[in-house]
Design a protein around this motif. Structure first.
Motif, PDB file in Angstrom:
ATOM      1  N   ALA A  23       6.813   5.757  -2.381  1.00  0.00           N
ATOM      2  CA  ALA A  23       6.938   6.263  -1.197  1.00  0.00           C
ATOM      3  C   ALA A  23       5.641   5.652  -0.141  1.00  0.00           C
ATOM      4  CB  ALA A  23       6.762   7.817  -0.879  1.00  0.00           C
ATOM      5  N   LYS A  24       4.446   5.492  -0.766  1.00  0.00           N
ATOM      6  CA  LYS A  24       3.450   4.955  -0.085  1.00  0.00           C
ATOM      7  C   LYS A  24       3.647   3.356  -0.204  1.00  0.00           C
ATOM      8  CE  LYS A  24      -1.609   4.430  -0.969  1.00  0.00           C
ATOM      9  NZ  LYS A  24      -2.803   4.732  -2.037  1.00  0.00           N
ATOM     10  N   PHE A  25       4.323   2.687  -0.949  1.00  0.00           N
ATOM     11  CA  PHE A  25       4.456   1.215  -0.535  1.00  0.00           C
ATOM     12  C   PHE A  25       5.518   1.061   0.433  1.00  0.00           C
ATOM     13  CE2 PHE A  25       7.453  -1.923  -1.542  1.00  0.00           C
ATOM     14  CZ  PHE A  25       6.743  -3.235  -1.636  1.00  0.00           C
ATOM     15  N   ILE A  26       6.625   1.990   0.717  1.00  0.00           N
ATOM     16  CA  ILE A  26       7.551   1.832   1.611  1.00  0.00           C
ATOM     17  C   ILE A  26       6.780   2.154   2.901  1.00  0.00           C
ATOM     18  CG2 ILE A  26       9.773   2.751   2.491  1.00  0.00           C
ATOM     19  CD1 ILE A  26      10.590   3.177  -0.500  1.00  0.00           C
ATOM     20  N   ASN A  27       6.102   2.970   2.953  1.00  0.00           N
ATOM     21  CA  ASN A  27       5.463   3.580   4.180  1.00  0.00           C
ATOM     22  C   ASN A  27       4.592   2.446   4.681  1.00  0.00           C
ATOM     23  OD1 ASN A  27       6.699   6.169   4.560  1.00  0.00           O
ATOM     24  ND2 ASN A  27       4.971   7.069   3.555  1.00  0.00           N
ATOM     25  N   LYS A  28       3.768   1.878   3.831  1.00  0.00           N
ATOM     26  CA  LYS A  28       2.970   0.725   4.295  1.00  0.00           C
ATOM     27  C   LYS A  28       3.837  -0.389   4.677  1.00  0.00           C
ATOM     28  CE  LYS A  28      -0.706  -2.141   2.574  1.00  0.00           C
ATOM     29  NZ  LYS A  28      -1.755  -2.728   1.426  1.00  0.00           N
ATOM     30  N   ARG A  29       5.048  -0.832   3.992  1.00  0.00           N
ATOM     31  CA  ARG A  29       5.902  -1.832   4.790  1.00  0.00           C
ATOM     32  C   ARG A  29       6.341  -1.403   6.051  1.00  0.00           C
ATOM     33  NH1 ARG A  29       3.953  -2.900   0.482  1.00  0.00           N
ATOM     34  NH2 ARG A  29       2.544  -3.629   1.920  1.00  0.00           N
ATOM     35  N   ILE A  30       6.584   0.183   6.273  1.00  0.00           N
ATOM     36  CA  ILE A  30       7.112   0.419   7.738  1.00  0.00           C
ATOM     37  C   ILE A  30       5.988   0.173   8.661  1.00  0.00           C
ATOM     38  CG2 ILE A  30       7.883   2.381   9.136  1.00  0.00           C
ATOM     39  CD1 ILE A  30       9.373   3.346   6.585  1.00  0.00           C
ATOM     40  N   ARG A  31       4.680   0.405   8.243  1.00  0.00           N
ATOM     41  CA  ARG A  31       3.702   0.242   9.088  1.00  0.00           C
ATOM     42  C   ARG A  31       3.554  -1.320   9.518  1.00  0.00           C
ATOM     43  NH1 ARG A  31       1.453   4.714   5.818  1.00  0.00           N
ATOM     44  NH2 ARG A  31       1.080   6.502   7.204  1.00  0.00           N
ATOM     45  N   GLU A  32       3.919  -2.121   8.542  1.00  0.00           N
ATOM     46  CA  GLU A  32       3.589  -3.430   8.897  1.00  0.00           C
ATOM     47  C   GLU A  32       4.900  -4.236   9.486  1.00  0.00           C
ATOM     48  OE1 GLU A  32       0.728  -4.633   5.057  1.00  0.00           O
ATOM     49  OE2 GLU A  32       2.819  -4.778   4.808  1.00  0.00           O
ATOM     50  N   GLU A  33       5.797  -3.076  10.004  1.00  0.00           N
ATOM     51  CA  GLU A  33       6.890  -3.514  10.697  1.00  0.00           C
ATOM     52  C   GLU A  33       7.985  -4.805   9.782  1.00  0.00           C
ATOM     53  OE1 GLU A  33       5.420  -4.590  14.343  1.00  0.00           O
ATOM     54  OE2 GLU A  33       5.122  -2.770  14.981  1.00  0.00           O
ATOM     55  N   TYR A  34       8.257  -4.294   8.770  1.00  0.00           N
ATOM     56  CA  TYR A  34       9.212  -5.059   7.975  1.00  0.00           C
ATOM     57  C   TYR A  34      10.818  -4.905   8.569  1.00  0.00           C
ATOM     58  CZ  TYR A  34       6.096  -7.181   4.433  1.00  0.00           C
ATOM     59  OH  TYR A  34       5.123  -7.952   3.797  1.00  0.00           O
ATOM     60  N   ALA A  35      11.640  -5.858   8.292  1.00  0.00           N
ATOM     61  CA  ALA A  35      12.898  -5.876   8.752  1.00  0.00           C
ATOM     62  C   ALA A  35      13.715  -6.132   7.375  1.00  0.00           C
ATOM     63  CB  ALA A  35      13.224  -6.879   9.964  1.00  0.00           C
ATOM     64  N   LEU A  36      15.013  -5.634   7.607  1.00  0.00           N
ATOM     65  CA  LEU A  36      16.206  -6.020   6.535  1.00  0.00           C
ATOM     66  C   LEU A  36      16.973  -6.924   6.924  1.00  0.00           C
ATOM     67  CD1 LEU A  36      15.373  -2.780   5.707  1.00  0.00           C
ATOM     68  CD2 LEU A  36      17.565  -2.690   5.086  1.00  0.00           C
ATOM     69  N   ASN A  37      17.434  -7.868   6.090  1.00  0.00           N
ATOM     70  CA  ASN A  37      18.274  -8.972   6.591  1.00  0.00           C
ATOM     71  C   ASN A  37      19.510  -9.119   5.796  1.00  0.00           C
ATOM     72  OD1 ASN A  37      15.961 -10.517   8.430  1.00  0.00           O
ATOM     73  ND2 ASN A  37      14.924 -10.195   6.414  1.00  0.00           N
ATOM     74  N   TRP A  38      20.587  -8.928   6.547  1.00  0.00           N
ATOM     75  CA  TRP A  38      21.828  -8.891   5.727  1.00  0.00           C
ATOM     76  C   TRP A  38      22.796 -10.221   6.467  1.00  0.00           C
ATOM     77  CZ3 TRP A  38      24.144  -3.298   6.908  1.00  0.00           C
ATOM     78  CH2 TRP A  38      23.084  -2.356   6.013  1.00  0.00           C
TER      79      TRP A  38
END
Length: 635
Positions: A127-142
Motif C-alpha cells: 500500500a505504501k508503494f501504491i500510494n507513492k505511485r499515486i502521489r507521483e501521478e502514474y497512469a494506467l495504459n490499456w
C-alpha cells in the motif's frame, strides 16, 4: 509516442504534405478489425507511466515505468494467467510491455451493467508503494483494438475536445492518496455496414470507491460511497469493478486517431516556424551579400593585380590561400565524426519522410524507433553515407590509415551509445522498471549493428578511399604561416556559443514539445512542423557557420576545420542548458534512477545534435571555402 527515449531533430521538409501532417493525417498501418454482435473485444494492458498533470505549474515526478502486473500493484489477472503479446523492436525500446487482461467485453453486450472483476488483499508495505505511485501521478495504459484507453479533456486554449492517452492510477486529494478501483469504460463504435462494427474510440473514467463491501455477486456502481484510501499499517481488502457502455459514433475507422493526436496550441508552432524562417532568410541574405558583394569585389581586385607586384598588397583571406587547406590536427577523429554525422542526418531525414507520408502510423507501436534503428544500420555504407563520407574526408585531409578509419567509423559512436544505454538500463533494473531492455534485445541490437552496419560501413569506406580525396583549388605552402592574435569573439568556444544561439532559437519552441513527448509521456505527432523546423535548423546552421569561418579567414586564422565543426555544433550547448532549465522548471525528480535517466538521455540528445549540426557546419564550410579559393588567381 510515449516513453522516455531520445529522438533526433533533423530531417528534410516536404512542404506539400505539411497541412495534412499538421492535421494528424496518416495512412493506416493495419487493416480494420470488423466485429459482429457478441464478438469478444480484447483489452490489453501496458506498463504504468508517470504523466504530467494538466496544470501549467505541475511537474513530472518520475521517469520510471512499471509493469502492469508488478506484484506490488495487486491488479486482477486473467484466470489462465497473463500472456505477453509480441512486440516490435521499437516498441520494446520505448518501454511497452503488453499483456492480456481479465476484462470480459463483448461487442454491444453488457451495456451499462456493473461488473465485478476481482478482489485483492494489499499488505501495508505494498500500500505504501501504491500510494507513492499515486502521489507521483502514474497512469494506467490499456489497448483496445490498437487504440489506447484515454480520458476526454478540453484544451483550455483552443476549447477543442481531445483524448488524453492513459488514465490516473489514483488521485491525491488534500495530500491523501486514493486508489481508483472502478472504471467506467466507454467504447465508441462505428457501423460501416449493417451488422458490422468497428471500434473508433476508447474512453475510461476511473473513480475511487471504498466503504463497506456489499454483495460481491451484484455490485452497485451508482451508490455514493467514500473514496478508497489504502492504509500503510494493515492489510487492505479492495474490490475492482467496471462498467462498459457502448456509444455509436460517426467517426470512420480511417480517422479514429484524430481525437488522440491533438496538437496543443498550433499558433505557437506557427509562430515558432515563422520566426525560424525569418532567421534563416536573414542569414541567407547576409551570406549572399558577403559572397556577391564583398567576396566578389575582393576576387576581382585580386585577379586584376599583376602577379609581378608586391604580394604584400594582399590582405585578409587572400593571404592564407597557401594555408587554408593544410591538414588539421587529429584528422582521423574529425573524419569519423563527420561520417557518423552524415549517417545520422540521413537516418533522421528518411525517418521524417516516412512520418510525413503517414507510414509511421500510431497503430504500429514502436514503428518510429524501429525505422530509425534500421535506417541507422543501413546507412553505414551501402548507400554511400557513413563510411563513404568518413573515408573521403579522411583522405582529403591527408590521412593514409584507411583501415583504422573504417574500423573507428563503424564502432566508436555505437560503442559509446551502447555504454550509456547499458548504464541507464542498469539503473532501470535497480528501480524495478519495466522499461529495462531485456538482455536478448540488447544482444539483438549489438548483432544488428556489428553484424550488418559495420560491414556496410567498411564497404562504404572502401568505395570512398578508392575514389580518393576531394581536390583542392590551391596548393599548401611547405612552411606554415604565423597566425596573428584572434579576436575574442572568433575564438573556438566563443564562436560556438554565439553561432549556436541562432539554430537553437529556430528550434527551441518545437524542442519543448519534443521533450514533453520524450519525458512527460505526451503524444507528439506534429511531424509537419518538426520537418520544417529541422530544415530551417539545417539551413541556419550551415549559413551561420559559413559566416564565422569567413570572419576567421579574414582575421588570417586558417585553422578552420575543427572550428567549423565546433561552430556548427554550438546549438548542442544551448540544448544542454535548456535541458537543465527544463529539469528545474518541469520536473521534480527525487529518485537517483530518475535523475540518472534524465541526464543520460539528455547527454545522448546533446551528443547527437552536436554531431549532426557539426557535420552540417563542416560540410557547408568545406563547400564554401573550396568555392571561395577556386575563384581567385594564385601564382
Amino acid at each position: 509516442m510515449r516513453g522516455t527515449k531520445s529522438s533526433c531533430l533533423l530531417g528534410s521538409a516536404l512542404l506539400a504534405l505539411v497541412p495534412s501532417a499538421a492535421n494528424a493525417f496518416y495512412l493506416p498501418g493495419a487493416a480494420p478489425h470488423n466485429y459482429v454482435q457478441r464478438d469478444p473485444v480484447d483489452v490489453y494492458v501496458n506498463a504504468l507511466t508517470p504523466i504530467l498533470a494538466g496544470s501549467d505549474n505541475s511537474k513530472l515526478k518520475s521517469l520510471i515505468n512499471y509493469d502492469y502486473y508488478n506484484p506490488q500493484f495487486h491488479f486482477c489477472t486473467p484466470p489462465s494467467g497473463a500472456k505477453g503479446q509480441p512486440e516490435s523492436l521499437g516498441s520494446i525500446l520505448f518501454g511497452d510491455r503488453i499483456f492480456t487482461s481479465p476484462y470480459d467485453i463483448k461487442m454491444l453486450e453488457a451495456n451499462g451493467t456493473c461488473q465485478m472483476l476481482c478482489t485483492a488483499e494489499i499488505p501495508g508495505e505494498d500500500a505504501k508503494f501504491i500510494n507513492k505511485r499515486i502521489r507521483e501521478e502514474y497512469a494506467l495504459n490499456w489497448l483496445v483494438d490498437g487504440l489506447p484507453a484515454a480520458e476526454m479533456k478540453r484544451d483550455t486554449k483552443t476549447g477543442d475536445l481531445f483524448f488524453d492517452m492513459g488514465f490516473n492510477l489514483g488521485n491525491d486529494d488534500d495530500d491523501v492518496p486514493y486508489l481508483n478501483n472502478h472504471y467506467e469504460i466507454v467504447l465508441r463504435y462505428h457501423e460501416p455496414s449493417p451488422g458490422v462494427y468497428r471500434v473508433v474510440g476508447v474512453l475510461v473514467w476511473p473513480s475511487s470507491r471504498g466503504g463497506s463491501q456489499e454483495d460481491e455477486s451484484t455490485p452497485n456502481c451508482d451508490i455514493e460511497v467514500p473514496k478508497l484510501g489504502l492504509s500503510e499499517n494493515e492489510i487492505n481488502n479492495i474490490r475492482y469493478t467496471y462498467r462498459v457502455t457502448w456509444d455509436e459514433s460517426d467517426t470512420p475507422w480511417a480517422t479514429r486517431w484524430d481525437n488522440y493526436l491533438h496538437i496543443f496550441d498550433p499558433r505557437i508552432h506557427w509562430f515558432s516556424l515563422i520566426n525560424s524562417i525569418v532567421i534563416v532568410v536573414f542569414l541567407c541574405v547576409m551570406v549572399a551579400m558577403i559572397l556577391w558583394r564583398t567576396v566578389s569585389r575582393d576576387i576581382s581586385r585580386y585577379n586584376a593585380i599583376d602577379l609581378s607586384e608586391d604580394v604584400q598588397e594582399d590582405w585578409g583571406w587572400k593571404l592564407v590561400h597557401g594555408e587554408v587547406f593544410r591538414a588539421p590536427r587529429y584528422p582521423m577523429v574529425l573524419s569519423v565524426m563527420v561520417g557518423n554525422g552524415a549517417q545520422l542526418c540521413a537516418m533522421c531525414a528518411v525517418t521524417l519522410v516516412f512520418a510525413l507520408l503517414g507510414f509511421l502510423s500510431p497503430s504500429n507501436r514502436g514503428s518510429l524507433a524501429t525505422v530509425m534503428m534500421v535506417c541507422w544500420t543501413l546507412f553505414g555504407g551501402d548507400i554511400r553515407i557513413g563510411g563513404y563520407y568518413s573515408s573521403r574526408i579522411y583522405v582529403s585531409l591527408g590521412g593514409v590509415d584507411n583501415r583504422k578509419n573504417a574500423f573507428l567509423t563503424a564502432t566508436i559512436l555505437p560503442t559509446l551509445v551502447f555504454i550509456v544505454i547499458f548504464l541507464l538500463n542498469f539503473f532501470l533494473l535497480v528501480a524495478g522498471s519495466s522499461g529495462a531492455v531485456p538482455f536478448s534485445t540488447m544482444l539483438l541490437i549489438v548483432v544488428l549493428w556489428f553484424g550488418i552496419s559495420a560491414p556496410l560501413s567498411s564497404i562504404g569506406s572502401y568505395i570512398g578511399s578508392r575514389q580518393g580525396g576531394v581536390s583542392h583549388p590551391v596548393r599548401v605552402n611547405q612552411i606554415p604561416r604565423q597566425i596573428p592574435p584572434t579576436p575574442r569573439h572568433l575564438r573556438p568556444w566563443a564562436s560556438a556559443l554565439l553561432a549556436g544561439i541562432l539554430p537553437f532559437g529556430a528550434a527551441f519552441v518545437e524542442l519543448y514539445f519534443v521533450m514533453s513527448s520524450l519525458f512527460a509521456s505526451r503524444a507528439y505527432y506534429a511531424f509537419g512542423f518538426l520537418a520544417l523546423t529541422a530544415g530551417v535548423v539545417a539551413l541556419t546552421t550551415g549559413t551561420v557557420t559559413i559566416l564565422f569561418i569567413y570572419f576567421n579567414l579574414c582575421a588570417e586564422e586558417y585553422r578552420w576545420h575543427w572550428r567549423a565543426f565546433l561552430t556548427g555544433g554550438g546549438s548542442a550547448f544551448w540544448i544542454l542548458a535548456y535541458g537543465l532549465f527544463y529539469w528545474l522548471s518541469r520536473l521534480s525528480l527525487h529518485s537517483l534512477s530518475s535523475v540518472a535517466l534524465y541526464l543520460g538521455y539528455l547527454f545522448l540528445i546533446c551528443l547527437f545534435d552536436f554531431i549532426v549540426t557539426g557535420t552540417i557546419g563542416f560540410l557547408a564550410s568545406y563547400w564554401a571555402v573550396r568555392r571561395l579559393y577556386s575563384a581567385i588567381r594564385v601564382d
